[in-house]
Motif scaffolding. Sequence first.
Motif, PDB file in Angstrom:
ATOM      1  N   TYR A  22     -12.183  -2.247   4.130  1.00 52.35           N
ATOM      2  CA  TYR A  22     -10.755  -2.332   4.430  1.00 52.35           C
ATOM      3  C   TYR A  22     -10.391  -1.618   5.712  1.00 52.35           C
ATOM      4  O   TYR A  22     -10.903  -0.535   6.003  1.00 52.35           O
ATOM      5  N   ASN A  82      -2.949   1.430   7.545  1.00 55.52           N
ATOM      6  CA  ASN A  82      -2.160   0.583   6.651  1.00 55.52           C
ATOM      7  C   ASN A  82      -1.171  -0.277   7.445  1.00 55.52           C
ATOM      8  O   ASN A  82      -0.260   0.249   8.078  1.00 55.52           O
ATOM      9  N   LYS A 131       0.973  -2.431   6.176  1.00 57.73           N
ATOM     10  CA  LYS A 131       2.141  -2.797   5.369  1.00 57.73           C
ATOM     11  C   LYS A 131       3.344  -1.930   5.757  1.00 57.73           C
ATOM     12  O   LYS A 131       3.199  -0.867   6.357  1.00 57.73           O
ATOM     13  N   SER A 158       3.886  -2.614  -1.700  1.00 54.85           N
ATOM     14  CA  SER A 158       2.610  -3.085  -1.144  1.00 54.85           C
ATOM     15  C   SER A 158       1.968  -2.004  -0.279  1.00 54.85           C
ATOM     16  O   SER A 158       0.741  -1.878  -0.239  1.00 54.85           O
ATOM     17  N   TYR A 180      -1.701  -0.490  -1.043  1.00 58.11           N
ATOM     18  CA  TYR A 180      -2.707  -0.524   0.017  1.00 58.11           C
ATOM     19  C   TYR A 180      -3.301   0.860   0.234  1.00 58.11           C
ATOM     20  O   TYR A 180      -4.513   1.001   0.414  1.00 58.11           O
ATOM     21  N   LYS A 214      -7.303   0.775  -0.236  1.00 61.58           N
ATOM     22  CA  LYS A 214      -8.033   0.703   1.039  1.00 61.58           C
ATOM     23  C   LYS A 214      -9.273   1.602   1.030  1.00 61.58           C
ATOM     24  O   LYS A 214     -10.173   1.440   1.837  1.00 61.58           O
ATOM     25  N   ASP A 258      -3.012  -9.624  -3.507  1.00 60.86           N
ATOM     26  CA  ASP A 258      -3.148  -8.711  -2.366  1.00 60.86           C
ATOM     27  C   ASP A 258      -4.407  -9.040  -1.577  1.00 60.86           C
ATOM     28  O   ASP A 258      -4.394  -9.067  -0.344  1.00 60.86           O
ATOM     29  N   ASP A 305      -4.525 -10.015   2.297  1.00 58.75           N
ATOM     30  CA  ASP A 305      -5.203  -9.106   3.227  1.00 58.75           C
ATOM     31  C   ASP A 305      -6.379  -9.789   3.923  1.00 58.75           C
ATOM     32  O   ASP A 305      -6.605  -9.592   5.116  1.00 58.75           O
ATOM     33  N   PHE A 348      -7.362  -7.858   7.217  1.00 63.97           N
ATOM     34  CA  PHE A 348      -7.294  -6.450   6.831  1.00 63.97           C
ATOM     35  C   PHE A 348      -8.497  -6.032   6.002  1.00 63.97           C
ATOM     36  O   PHE A 348      -8.772  -4.840   5.865  1.00 63.97           O
ATOM     37  N   SER A 391     -11.413  -1.712  10.531  1.00 64.24           N
ATOM     38  CA  SER A 391     -11.708  -2.060   9.146  1.00 64.24           C
ATOM     39  C   SER A 391     -13.123  -1.638   8.761  1.00 64.24           C
ATOM     40  O   SER A 391     -13.477  -1.648   7.601  1.00 64.24           O
TER      41      SER A 391
END
Length: 111
Positions: free
Chosen positions: A29, A33, A35, A41, A45, A49, A66, A70, A75, A108
């Motif tokens: 991930y 973040n 979001k 959300s 996350y 994550k 989700d 993502d 993401f 990520s």
Amino acid sequence: MSRSNQIQRGDLSKEAINFLTQSDAPLFYQQDNPKQRGTKSFARYEAYKLASSMSGYFEQGGSALDLKYDYSRGFVNFDEKAFDGFVPANGSHPNHPSVVSRPLREDSKRG
């Protein structure tokens, strides 16, 4: 994990998510973040994550919805071997060349 061993393409079907869950596939991930702060959300996350596998993802409160969102936005990524053995009923495969590839986000990567 090196960048060349990670992929991120197209959308995940329910069938693909089930396959990844059954094999407890590793996932990666984006740690920043994306979001909107203060939303549910965003809070979810922040928890999921940190997961490094599908089981950890769901244990940390992640949902299939989700994950689909993502993944489609880059993401989250999976190792290219995560889909080994996956044969979807409709022939649509996340790694199929006909699916548009999205660039991997550097942040990520874990490690």
